[in-house]
Design a protein around this motif. Structure first.
Motif, PDB file in Angstrom:
ATOM      1  N   LEU A 100      56.045  37.634  21.868  1.00  0.00           N
ATOM      2  CA  LEU A 100      56.842  37.532  20.648  1.00  0.00           C
ATOM      3  C   LEU A 100      57.128  36.060  20.337  1.00  0.00           C
ATOM      4  N   ALA A 101      57.443  35.284  21.362  1.00  0.00           N
ATOM      5  CA  ALA A 101      57.677  33.842  21.181  1.00  0.00           C
ATOM      6  C   ALA A 101      56.425  33.170  20.616  1.00  0.00           C
ATOM      7  N   GLU A 102      55.255  33.601  21.097  1.00  0.00           N
ATOM      8  CA  GLU A 102      53.994  33.035  20.610  1.00  0.00           C
ATOM      9  C   GLU A 102      53.788  33.359  19.120  1.00  0.00           C
ATOM     10  N   LEU A 103      54.123  34.584  18.724  1.00  0.00           N
ATOM     11  CA  LEU A 103      54.020  34.957  17.309  1.00  0.00           C
ATOM     12  C   LEU A 103      54.974  34.119  16.456  1.00  0.00           C
ATOM     13  N   VAL A 104      56.197  33.934  16.935  1.00  0.00           N
ATOM     14  CA  VAL A 104      57.169  33.117  16.210  1.00  0.00           C
ATOM     15  C   VAL A 104      56.614  31.700  16.050  1.00  0.00           C
ATOM     16  N   ASP A 105      56.031  31.162  17.118  1.00  0.00           N
ATOM     17  CA  ASP A 105      55.429  29.821  17.051  1.00  0.00           C
ATOM     18  C   ASP A 105      54.279  29.785  16.038  1.00  0.00           C
ATOM     19  N   ASP A 106      53.424  30.816  16.072  1.00  0.00           N
ATOM     20  CA  ASP A 106      52.283  30.880  15.145  1.00  0.00           C
ATOM     21  C   ASP A 106      52.760  30.864  13.690  1.00  0.00           C
ATOM     22  N   PHE A 107      53.790  31.654  13.400  1.00  0.00           N
ATOM     23  CA  PHE A 107      54.299  31.734  12.034  1.00  0.00           C
ATOM     24  C   PHE A 107      54.982  30.435  11.614  1.00  0.00           C
ATOM     25  N   SER A 108      55.764  29.857  12.521  1.00  0.00           N
ATOM     26  CA  SER A 108      56.505  28.659  12.129  1.00  0.00           C
ATOM     27  C   SER A 108      55.605  27.425  12.052  1.00  0.00           C
ATOM     28  N   ALA A 109      54.398  27.527  12.574  1.00  0.00           N
ATOM     29  CA  ALA A 109      53.468  26.387  12.554  1.00  0.00           C
ATOM     30  C   ALA A 109      52.706  26.262  11.239  1.00  0.00           C
ATOM     31  N   VAL A 110      52.806  27.293  10.380  1.00  0.00           N
ATOM     32  CA  VAL A 110      52.047  27.265   9.122  1.00  0.00           C
ATOM     33  C   VAL A 110      52.991  27.355   7.920  1.00  0.00           C
ATOM     34  N   GLY A 111      52.477  27.036   6.735  1.00  0.00           N
ATOM     35  CA  GLY A 111      53.269  27.090   5.501  1.00  0.00           C
ATOM     36  C   GLY A 111      53.478  28.515   5.029  1.00  0.00           C
ATOM     37  N   PRO A 112      54.386  28.702   4.034  1.00  0.00           N
ATOM     38  CA  PRO A 112      54.738  30.037   3.550  1.00  0.00           C
ATOM     39  C   PRO A 112      53.549  30.900   3.111  1.00  0.00           C
ATOM     40  N   LYS A 113      52.582  30.320   2.385  1.00  0.00           N
ATOM     41  CA  LYS A 113      51.423  31.121   1.941  1.00  0.00           C
ATOM     42  C   LYS A 113      50.602  31.595   3.131  1.00  0.00           C
ATOM     43  N   ASP A 114      50.443  30.710   4.120  1.00  0.00           N
ATOM     44  CA  ASP A 114      49.677  31.078   5.312  1.00  0.00           C
ATOM     45  C   ASP A 114      50.421  32.101   6.161  1.00  0.00           C
ATOM     46  N   ARG A 115      51.759  32.081   6.103  1.00  0.00           N
ATOM     47  CA  ARG A 115      52.542  33.085   6.840  1.00  0.00           C
ATOM     48  C   ARG A 115      52.261  34.471   6.294  1.00  0.00           C
ATOM     49  N   LEU A 116      52.179  34.569   4.975  1.00  0.00           N
ATOM     50  CA  LEU A 116      51.885  35.859   4.363  1.00  0.00           C
ATOM     51  C   LEU A 116      50.480  36.322   4.773  1.00  0.00           C
ATOM     52  N   GLN A 117      49.535  35.396   4.796  1.00  0.00           N
ATOM     53  CA  GLN A 117      48.168  35.715   5.210  1.00  0.00           C
ATOM     54  C   GLN A 117      48.150  36.185   6.673  1.00  0.00           C
ATOM     55  N   LEU A 118      48.903  35.501   7.515  1.00  0.00           N
ATOM     56  CA  LEU A 118      48.994  35.864   8.930  1.00  0.00           C
ATOM     57  C   LEU A 118      49.570  37.272   9.072  1.00  0.00           C
ATOM     58  N   LEU A 119      50.594  37.582   8.268  1.00  0.00           N
ATOM     59  CA  LEU A 119      51.200  38.912   8.290  1.00  0.00           C
ATOM     60  C   LEU A 119      50.178  39.975   7.878  1.00  0.00           C
ATOM     61  N   LEU A 120      49.385  39.674   6.845  1.00  0.00           N
ATOM     62  CA  LEU A 120      48.371  40.622   6.384  1.00  0.00           C
ATOM     63  C   LEU A 120      47.287  40.831   7.444  1.00  0.00           C
ATOM     64  N   GLU A 121      46.911  39.755   8.140  1.00  0.00           N
ATOM     65  CA  GLU A 121      45.921  39.893   9.218  1.00  0.00           C
ATOM     66  C   GLU A 121      46.477  40.759  10.344  1.00  0.00           C
ATOM     67  N   LEU A 122      47.732  40.534  10.693  1.00  0.00           N
ATOM     68  CA  LEU A 122      48.353  41.332  11.752  1.00  0.00           C
ATOM     69  C   LEU A 122      48.415  42.808  11.374  1.00  0.00           C
ATOM     70  N   SER A 123      48.580  43.092  10.079  1.00  0.00           N
ATOM     71  CA  SER A 123      48.690  44.484   9.638  1.00  0.00           C
ATOM     72  C   SER A 123      47.443  45.282   9.997  1.00  0.00           C
ATOM     73  N   GLN A 124      46.314  44.591  10.075  1.00  0.00           N
ATOM     74  CA  GLN A 124      45.050  45.266  10.400  1.00  0.00           C
ATOM     75  C   GLN A 124      44.898  45.530  11.895  1.00  0.00           C
ATOM     76  N   GLU A 125      45.782  44.923  12.700  1.00  0.00           N
ATOM     77  CA  GLU A 125      45.682  45.067  14.153  1.00  0.00           C
ATOM     78  C   GLU A 125      46.589  46.154  14.723  1.00  0.00           C
ATOM     79  N   LEU A 126      47.377  46.805  13.859  1.00  0.00           N
ATOM     80  CA  LEU A 126      48.273  47.854  14.341  1.00  0.00           C
ATOM     81  C   LEU A 126      47.443  49.021  14.867  1.00  0.00           C
ATOM     82  N   PRO A 127      47.645  49.397  16.142  1.00  0.00           N
ATOM     83  CA  PRO A 127      46.827  50.483  16.707  1.00  0.00           C
ATOM     84  C   PRO A 127      47.119  51.836  16.056  1.00  0.00           C
TER      85      PRO A 127
END
Length: 149
Positions: free
Chosen positions: A12-39
């Motif tokens: 979870l800490a790694e995800l927080v780091d990943d999100f905080s390392a990018v700008g707002p538009k990229d955060r939304l993209q990261l969220l959309l990519e993660l949505s495809q990984e839900l088992p």
């Protein structure tokens, strides 16, 4: 960062780091990519509405179920049902799954209720949607408490 990173499980800490390392538009993209990984759900939860708890605060139908293992560590296993056409909701569920699944119950209960603010998504999604991720964490903790009481 407002949350003490020491209180977050490593994934979870790694995800927080990943999100905080990018700008707002990229955060939304990261969220959309993660949505495809839900088992996908296991067969025993095929009828999500009957076997899982609905998170009504989410804008799309989201159901979750928590199982806590019987051994000393009491590992938490998370199961989510969210429609593919609801990528924000699925993304939030995926954050919870990636960050918390398999962690000991004690660790899950120690996650700060507002950890999601450190994801920096307030600039990318509506406050109503953020209420959904907050409600997911609250319900996960409630189910963990009930299973370990």
């Amino acid at each position: 960062m407002s949350t003490n990173p020491g209180t977050l499980p490593p994934d979870l800490a790694e995800l927080v780091d990943d999100f905080s390392a990018v700008g707002p538009k990229d955060r939304l993209q990261l969220l959309l990519e993660l949505s495809q990984e839900l088992p996908d759900l296991p067969e025993r939860y095929a009828d999500a509405a009957d076997s899982m708890e609905q998170v009504h605060e989410c804008q799309s139908p989201l159901f979750l179920k928590v199982e806590v293992g019987p051994d000393e560590e009491r590992p938490v296993h998370l199961f989510f049902s969210a429609p593919r056409e609801a990528p924000t909701t699925r993304g939030f569920a995926s954050i919870m799954y990636t960050g918390l699944d398999g962690e000991p119950a004690e660790t899950v209960l120690a996650v700060p209720d507002d950890f999601y603010t450190d994801l920096g998504l307030a600039e990318a999604v509506s406050p109503l949607r953020l209420r959904g991720i907050s409600a997911m964490l609250a319900r996960i903790k409630n189910q963990v408490r009930a299973a370990t009481a």
